[in-house]
Write an enzyme that holds these catalytic residues in place. Structure first.
Site, mmCIF file in Angstrom:
data_model
loop_
_atom_site.group_PDB
_atom_site.id
_atom_site.type_symbol
_atom_site.label_atom_id
_atom_site.label_comp_id
_atom_site.label_asym_id
_atom_site.label_seq_id
_atom_site.Cartn_x
_atom_site.Cartn_y
_atom_site.Cartn_z
ATOM 1 N N CYS A 1 55.970 97.367 -22.036
ATOM 2 C CA CYS A 1 55.524 97.362 -23.210
ATOM 3 C C CYS A 1 57.035 97.241 -23.822
ATOM 4 O O CYS A 1 57.094 96.672 -24.585
ATOM 5 C CB CYS A 1 54.578 98.034 -23.667
ATOM 6 S SG CYS A 1 55.001 99.502 -23.715
ATOM 7 N N ASN B 1 50.952 100.008 -15.430
ATOM 8 C CA ASN B 1 52.472 100.449 -15.351
ATOM 9 C C ASN B 1 52.537 100.829 -15.379
ATOM 10 O O ASN B 1 53.966 102.184 -14.812
ATOM 11 C CB ASN B 1 53.321 99.816 -16.205
ATOM 12 C CG ASN B 1 53.153 99.634 -18.097
ATOM 13 O OD1 ASN B 1 51.568 100.196 -18.044
ATOM 14 N ND2 ASN B 1 53.471 99.312 -18.568
HETATM 15 P P1 NAI Z 1 44.776 93.861 -19.673
HETATM 16 O O1 NAI Z 1 44.952 94.116 -20.906
HETATM 17 O O2 NAI Z 1 43.987 93.273 -19.774
HETATM 18 O O3 NAI Z 1 44.625 95.486 -18.982
HETATM 19 C C1 NAI Z 1 44.459 96.941 -19.695
HETATM 20 C C2 NAI Z 1 43.619 97.413 -19.421
HETATM 21 O O4 NAI Z 1 42.374 97.281 -20.022
HETATM 22 C C3 NAI Z 1 43.376 97.975 -17.823
HETATM 23 O O5 NAI Z 1 42.615 99.527 -17.853
HETATM 24 C C4 NAI Z 1 41.391 97.207 -17.758
HETATM 25 O O6 NAI Z 1 40.742 97.514 -17.015
HETATM 26 C C5 NAI Z 1 41.287 96.883 -19.789
HETATM 27 N N1 NAI Z 1 40.016 95.645 -19.651
HETATM 28 C C6 NAI Z 1 40.013 94.338 -19.141
HETATM 29 N N2 NAI Z 1 39.668 94.190 -19.786
HETATM 30 C C7 NAI Z 1 39.157 95.049 -20.597
HETATM 31 C C8 NAI Z 1 37.999 94.760 -21.556
HETATM 32 N N3 NAI Z 1 37.520 93.314 -21.593
HETATM 33 N N4 NAI Z 1 37.774 95.970 -22.390
HETATM 34 C C9 NAI Z 1 38.028 96.823 -22.427
HETATM 35 N N5 NAI Z 1 38.586 97.239 -21.150
HETATM 36 C C10 NAI Z 1 38.981 95.938 -20.650
HETATM 37 O O7 NAI Z 1 46.256 93.361 -18.911
HETATM 38 P P2 NAI Z 1 46.377 93.563 -18.338
HETATM 39 O O8 NAI Z 1 45.499 92.300 -17.337
HETATM 40 O O9 NAI Z 1 46.139 93.729 -16.461
HETATM 41 O O10 NAI Z 1 48.098 92.156 -17.958
HETATM 42 C C11 NAI Z 1 47.853 91.659 -18.699
HETATM 43 C C12 NAI Z 1 49.628 91.566 -19.401
HETATM 44 O O11 NAI Z 1 49.209 92.554 -20.354
HETATM 45 C C13 NAI Z 1 50.719 92.061 -18.171
HETATM 46 O O12 NAI Z 1 51.111 90.837 -17.806
HETATM 47 C C14 NAI Z 1 51.113 92.483 -19.794
HETATM 48 O O13 NAI Z 1 51.935 91.717 -19.859
HETATM 49 C C15 NAI Z 1 49.767 93.180 -20.935
HETATM 50 N N6 NAI Z 1 50.009 93.500 -20.602
HETATM 51 C C16 NAI Z 1 50.692 95.585 -21.309
HETATM 52 C C17 NAI Z 1 50.928 96.665 -21.291
HETATM 53 C C18 NAI Z 1 51.783 97.209 -22.121
HETATM 54 O O14 NAI Z 1 51.800 98.590 -22.054
HETATM 55 N N7 NAI Z 1 51.885 97.104 -23.407
HETATM 56 C C19 NAI Z 1 50.622 97.146 -19.573
HETATM 57 C C20 NAI Z 1 49.240 96.476 -19.172
HETATM 58 C C21 NAI Z 1 49.885 94.522 -19.476
#
Ligand code: NAI
Ligand code: MG
Length: 491
Positions: free
Chosen positions: A299, A167
């Site tokens: 977030c 994001n």
């Molecule tokens: P995610 O948390 O899976 O991905 C975020 C990052 O973590 C990406 O770089 C991804 O490649 C990495 N990642 C994924 N699985 C991992 C693992 N097992 N070990 C280490 N790194 C890993 O989030 P995703 O699937 O893109 O989005 C799902 C939901 O997460 C969204 O709908 C939203 O609600 C939330 N989100 C919250 C964010 C924030 O700013 N706090 C940012 C992005 C998503």
């Protein structure tokens, strides 16, 4: 080349020339071991705009090795003021490349160009801020009494891993990498697979600014391959992770085997409270920015409006009028709101509204997925407001991460406080009122990492940021972030 030239080029060709597509390891571009590549899409059209290297354990090993070697190299012998000089050069490099960075970020993430330009400015400001902090972060002497000299020293934590979401790809990378470098650490970053390009451009800028090879490395690829290999790597001393609660929990488990330190910045369901005496125009503006900026994929989005029953009807009328006037369109056209980041994410956001509809929720506007009205393409969701929800409704409890505002109505301040605190998240809260006694009383009792009064998203790099409860732990930004990237030694 000015920004308009790049925008037209991107509109004509669907991409930009000469974007990096490989890992950046030890000062060089490297292909994946088996040449594996993957696609990144432009969410505004739903078309592929870049193919980039898909890394895994082998590339992560190489990057962590490089970061470990760099930790003991010339980087460790620089004076803090010399590190500061290099970080200032990075800020200048970001500003010099601002147009390319902003257009590339818009293509990769979908965000409006004006927002992407703001992100580049804040990334540059972040490097400037931590340049200034390098030689001002110091320990204490402690009075133990005669015959003792006791002091504390901040030492760099070591190799830091940064797992970055889609994001705010560039600004999240900057807010982790800049303080890590200021504290004397080295870096391996893993951008989200949806948005790899600006982290690679940042690595290029950092290298051009003169930081030694290996100090900053970027491995691209999926979370399950590259991300998991990085956070579980024995050579990593600290992980900064920004993303979902579920993945954050996974990262915690994975890091536990090596007792790796963690900073987790997970989601939120942040309330924006509007009291009866609030300045209505300001509050409406706060809600509009709070939930529709970046199509709600923030977030700290103000995803819940918690409002006094006495002003509810009039407020909703103004808010609906503004919301209905929002135009949608490709980020490069700077319409009122851009697309969401991916097809699966659009499906997820839609699912929330389908379920709400079947529960009989009062959807005042929006509620459907759609496309760019000019092209019929892209992954868009209508700006959506759902009124008068119960505290246990899914739309109130779950992070949707889209342009969906959940409205909750209160009758007195105690109830407002209960509603505000009534989720498992604790990232941000906003309070709109002219009564500062109430504002500060509420600020004290709301369980959140930050509270905004009469201006949502106020502040900047100097203000620490982070979550309570399931929104995570640890603080980024401000001088506080330097503590996250250093270990304290008492002598
Ligand atoms: P995610 O948390 O899976 O991905 C975020 C990052 O973590 C990406 O770089 C991804 O490649 C990495 N990642 C994924 N699985 C991992 C693992 N097992 N070990 C280490 N790194 C890993 O989030 P995703 O699937 O893109 O989005 C799902 C939901 O997460 C969204 O709908 C939203 O609600 C939330 N989100 C919250 C964010 C924030 O700013 N706090 C940012 C992005 C998503
Ligand atoms: Mg993309």
């Amino acid at each position: 080349m000015d920004v308009q030239f790049l925008v037209e080029l991107a509109q004509r060709t669907g991409t930009l020339p000469d974007l990096p597509t490989q890992h950046f390891i030890d000062g060089h571009w490297c292909a994946s071991a088996h040449g594996a590549m993957m696609d990144s899409w432009d969410p505004g059209t739903g078309k592929v705009f870049l193919r980039f290297a898909a890394g895994g354990a082998a590339e992560v090993d190489a990057a962590v090795d490089a970061a470990r070697r760099a930790l003991g190299g010339p980087w460790s012998r620089l004076k803090p003021a010399e590190r500061a000089h290099l970080l200032r050069a990075v800020a200048a490099g970001l500003r010099a490349q601002a147009d390319v960075l902003a257009v590339a970020e818009t293509l990769d993430s979908g965000k409006r160009l004006a927002e992407a330009q703001g992100d580049v400015r804040s990334a540059a400001a972040c490097f400037d801020y931590y340049a200034g902090a390098c030689d001002k972060f110091h320990g204490d002497t402690l009075p133990l009494g005669p015959d003792y000299l006791a002091y504390t020293v901040h030492e760099p934590i070591g190799v830091t891993a940064h797992v970055i979401p889609w994001n705010y790809p560039l600004s999240t990378a900057a807010r982790g990498i800049a303080p890590a470098l200021a504290a004397g650490c080295t870096v391996v970053a893993k951008p989200a697979e949806q948005t790899p390009v600006t982290a690679l451009l940042l690595a290029q800028i950092i290298h051009a600014a003169g930081l030694p090879p290996g100090v900053v490395n970027v491995v691209t690829g999926t979370g399950s391959e590259a991300g998991a290999a990085l956070v579980g790597h024995a050579g990593v001393d600290h992980v900064t992770f920004t993303g979902s609660v579920a993945t954050g929990v996974n990262v915690m488990r994975n890091a536990a085997d090596q007792t790796t330190r963690l900073l987790l910045e997970l989601g939120g369901k942040s309330p924006l409270l509007v009291l009866a005496d609030a300045d209505m125009d300001r509050a409406v503006e706060g809600v509009m920015d709070g939930i529709f900026e970046n199509a709600g994929q923030i977030c700290s989005a103000a995803s819940r409006l918690v409002i006094d029953r006495h002003i509810h009807a009039g407020f909703m009328e103004r808010l609906l009028q503004k919301t209905r006037a929002l135009t949608l369109g490709h980020g490069l056209r700077n319409a009122g709101m851009g697309p969401v980041n991916s097809a699966p994410h659009l499906h997820k956001v839609s699912g929330f509204l389908e379920r709400a509809r079947s529960r009989g929720a009062q959807i005042l506007c929006g509620g459907n997925s759609t496309t760019d009205p000019q092209t019929g393409l892209g992954w868009f969701f209508e700006p959506t407001i759902v009124d008068d929800l119960r505290a246990d409704d899914e739309l109130v409890q779950e992070e949707i991460f889209g342009p969906v505002l959940a409205v909750q109505i209160f009758d007195d301040l105690e109830q407002a406080l209960d509603l505000a605190n009534g989720t498992r998240f604790g990232l941000v809260a906003g309070i709109y009122t002219r009564d500062f006694s109430n504002a500060h009383r509420l600020a004290q009792r709301i369980d959140a990492g930050q509270v905004y009064i009469n201006e949502y998203f106020a502040g900047g790099i100097a203000l620490p940021f982070g979550g309570n409860k399931r929104s995570g732990f640890g603080r980024e930004k401000g001088m506080e972030a330097l503590r996250s990237y250093s270990k304290l030694k008492s002598v």
